[in-house]
Design an enzyme around this catalytic site. Structure first.
Site, PDB file in Angstrom:
ATOM      1  N   ARG A 115       2.480   3.624   2.287  1.00 22.85           N
ATOM      2  CA  ARG A 115       3.186   2.653   1.451  1.00 22.85           C
ATOM      3  C   ARG A 115       3.529   3.340   0.141  1.00 22.85           C
ATOM      4  O   ARG A 115       2.639   3.833  -0.556  1.00 22.85           O
ATOM      5  CB  ARG A 115       2.296   1.435   1.187  1.00 22.85           C
ATOM      6  CG  ARG A 115       2.882   0.425   0.212  1.00 22.85           C
ATOM      7  CD  ARG A 115       1.975  -0.790   0.079  1.00 22.85           C
ATOM      8  NE  ARG A 115       2.489  -1.734  -0.903  1.00 22.85           N
ATOM      9  CZ  ARG A 115       1.963  -1.928  -2.108  1.00 22.85           C
ATOM     10  NH1 ARG A 115       0.892  -1.242  -2.499  1.00 22.85           N
ATOM     11  NH2 ARG A 115       2.486  -2.811  -2.932  1.00 22.85           N
ATOM     12  N   HIS A 168      17.273  -3.626  -3.759  1.00 26.32           N
ATOM     13  CA  HIS A 168      16.169  -3.033  -4.533  1.00 26.32           C
ATOM     14  C   HIS A 168      16.506  -1.607  -4.991  1.00 26.32           C
ATOM     15  O   HIS A 168      16.341  -1.255  -6.160  1.00 26.32           O
ATOM     16  CB  HIS A 168      14.884  -2.946  -3.700  1.00 26.32           C
ATOM     17  CG  HIS A 168      14.400  -4.250  -3.155  1.00 26.32           C
ATOM     18  ND1 HIS A 168      14.645  -5.459  -3.763  1.00 26.32           N
ATOM     19  CD2 HIS A 168      13.648  -4.536  -2.065  1.00 26.32           C
ATOM     20  CE1 HIS A 168      14.074  -6.422  -3.051  1.00 26.32           C
ATOM     21  NE2 HIS A 168      13.479  -5.891  -2.022  1.00 26.32           N
TER      22      HIS A 168
END
Length: 517
Positions: free
Chosen positions: A367, A265
């Site tokens: 997050r 990623h």
């Protein structure tokens, strides 16, 4: 004159726009028969992601009109069993019940063994018996553990390939564990399929803001002269998760945070930030430029890495009280890192000397996934060191946004500068637009034959070349990660590493979401 605000779009208006975009794509064969085969239909990925994504595409009229979905797995299941498994993840409203029944009517299931050629013959017979099955385009989604990839792909190639339409194979990560195993898998796949039939899926490449990086860079004149070593002091790529392994540590422990997030990623995001302008938006033109960036990156050195493993937070609640080693599925005494920070350097004319810092971890304080470009100090400071460095931030999740941290005059009589921002928060600018899920985009890309957002074999090879020596060194030396507390920002040593390479954290700026003002 005040700007006129258009009427908000309804969800059906938005879906109509997506549909028109698709229809204009000459590679999208709306009237052809397609068969979407999910290998591993009984597994978690199929249940939580693939079936729900296909349902959303079907519900919104974005799949080709004659599409059949065939599940294949070892489990002795019926479609009723599959319905019960996937139902909690479909997000179906009361008015969509009939549409859902129509969707299920397009679905079927075949039970078989992954190593058994006869099972795949049964699958092929089943596909051929479907409406226009012999002429259909076939998409094979490998929602499977890598241990069975070789048998499954060999059986697909020898038994299940369509003779008239096209055939495409979607492969999920992990694409190997190091350079050698990745090359072995790539060589195996290339012995069976051509590169234009292989779609290595990295769902991060389907995210709105990751795809926006190319438009931001190459469609805006203001950024082009600044996007280089003369103006940018450092680039920081961040991926943070606020939860730990939560009983799934056995799988995670096999791979660790570097293989799970950083090598794929984050390297893909780095390539999009650092690459030169491609000749066109053609898939191979874009991927050629990404490979050039990867070839300019040297292997990561141990002195440029900080590794951490989370411990329980005595003041936390529930899972936060547990450390990584408290997960019963994690081997006792494991030294697998759950946090990593690494500094890379791109040895080319544009980026020579600029540190690219990648940091990622589990059980952190929030997050967040973002790209942060920090610019150099303004030369010839006339404001008595009151100015902070400009930053361009592309926030991938949550609450997609692009904002530029910049200095402006404080309101009032003084002539003092203060930090502010130019802000594009997607939720504000595109208030009523439901952004497609990453898997929705990528699955439609496969239907369209677009490989721009999929990983090519040479990209994969170069990314593993950068990381493999480090991974082997860590494993052979049983390198002990430093500890950090569940819910913290991560190991303090990572902040020291950023400071050492020149990233300046001021801690004075607070971004305020405009809709909270």
């Amino acid at each position: 004159m005040e700007p006129q605000h258009p009427e908000p779009l309804s969800q059906s208006d938005i879906v109509d726009i997506f549909r028109q975009d698709l229809i204009q794509d000459q590679q999208f064969k709306q009237s052809d028969t397609h068969v979407f085969i999910i290998l591993g239909a009984s597994g978690d990925l199929a249940k939580k992601k693939i079936y729900p994504t296909l349902w959303w595409l079907y519900r919104d009229g974005l799949l080709p009109s004659d599409t059949h979905i065939v599940g294949f797995a070892r489990s002795n299941l019926t479609m009723d069993n599959i319905r019960k498994q996937i139902q909690p993840y479909l997000k179906v409203t009361a008015v969509e019940q009939q549409k859902l029944e129509d969707f299920y009517a397009c679905n079927s299931y075949v039970q078989g063994m992954y190593t058994d050629g006869g099972s795949f013959q049964k699958l092929d017979d089943h596909i051929n018996a479907l409406h226009n099955g012999r002429q259909a385009n076939r998409l094979f989604y490998l929602a499977l553990p890598p241990s069975v990839y070789q048998d499954v792909t060999r059986n697909i190639r020898h038994t299940c390939m369509g003779k008239t339409g096209w055939n495409r194979v979607i492969v999920e990560k992990p694409f190997g564990k190091d350079l050698e195993s990745s090359n072995k898998l790539s060589n195996h796949l290339s012995s069976l399929f051509s590169e234009d039939q292989i779609y290595r899926i990295d769902h991060y490449l389907g995210k709105e803001m990751v795809q926006n990086l190319m438009v931001l860079r190459f469609a805006n004149r203001i950024f082009a002269p600044l996007w280089n070593r003369d103006n940018i002091a450092s680039v920081v790529l961040t991926f943070k998760e606020p939860f730990g392994t939560e009983g799934r540590g056995g799988y995670f422990d096999e791979f660790g945070i570097i293989r799970d997030v950083m090598q794929n990623h984050m390297m893909q995001m780095l390539c999009l930030v650092a690459m030169e302008k491609p000749a066109s938006t053609n898939s191979d033109d874009v991927r050629d430029e990404k490979v050039k960036v990867l070839k300019s990156i040297a292997e990561i050195q141990m002195e440029n890495v900080v590794l951490g493993q989370y411990t329980g937070n005595s003041k936390g609640q529930g899972e936060a009280k547990k450390g990584y080693l408290d997960d019963p599925t994690v081997p006792r005494g494991s030294v697998t890192p759950t946090y990593a920070a690494a500094v890379l350097y791109i040895q080319n004319e544009r980026w020579d000397g600029v540190p690219f810092v990648m940091r990622c971890g589990k059980a952190l304080n929030e997050r967040k996934a973002e790209v942060r470009l920090q610019f150099r100090d303004v030369p010839g400071d006339i404001f008595q060191s009151q100015c902070k460095r400009n930053e361009l931030v592309i926030r991938v999740q949550p609450n997609e946004a692009i904002y530029t941290k910049m200095m402006t005059k404080k309101p009032g009589m003084s002539f003092s500068p203060e930090e502010s921002e130019l802000d594009l928060t997607y939720g504000q600018r595109y208030k009523d637009v439901k952004l497609p899920d990453a898997y929705e985009r990528l699955i439609l890309d496969v239907f369209c034959g677009s490989q721009m957002h999929f990983v090519r074999s040479d990209e994969l090879r170069e990314a593993w070349r950068i990381f493999t020596p480090l991974l082997h060194k860590l494993e052979s030396s049983k390198h002990q990660p430093v500890h950090y507390v569940y819910g913290s920002r991560g190991p303090p040593q990572a902040d020291e590493l950023l400071k050492k390479v020149g990233f300046r954290y001021e801690g004075t700026y607070k971004w305020v979401s405009p809709h909270k003002l």
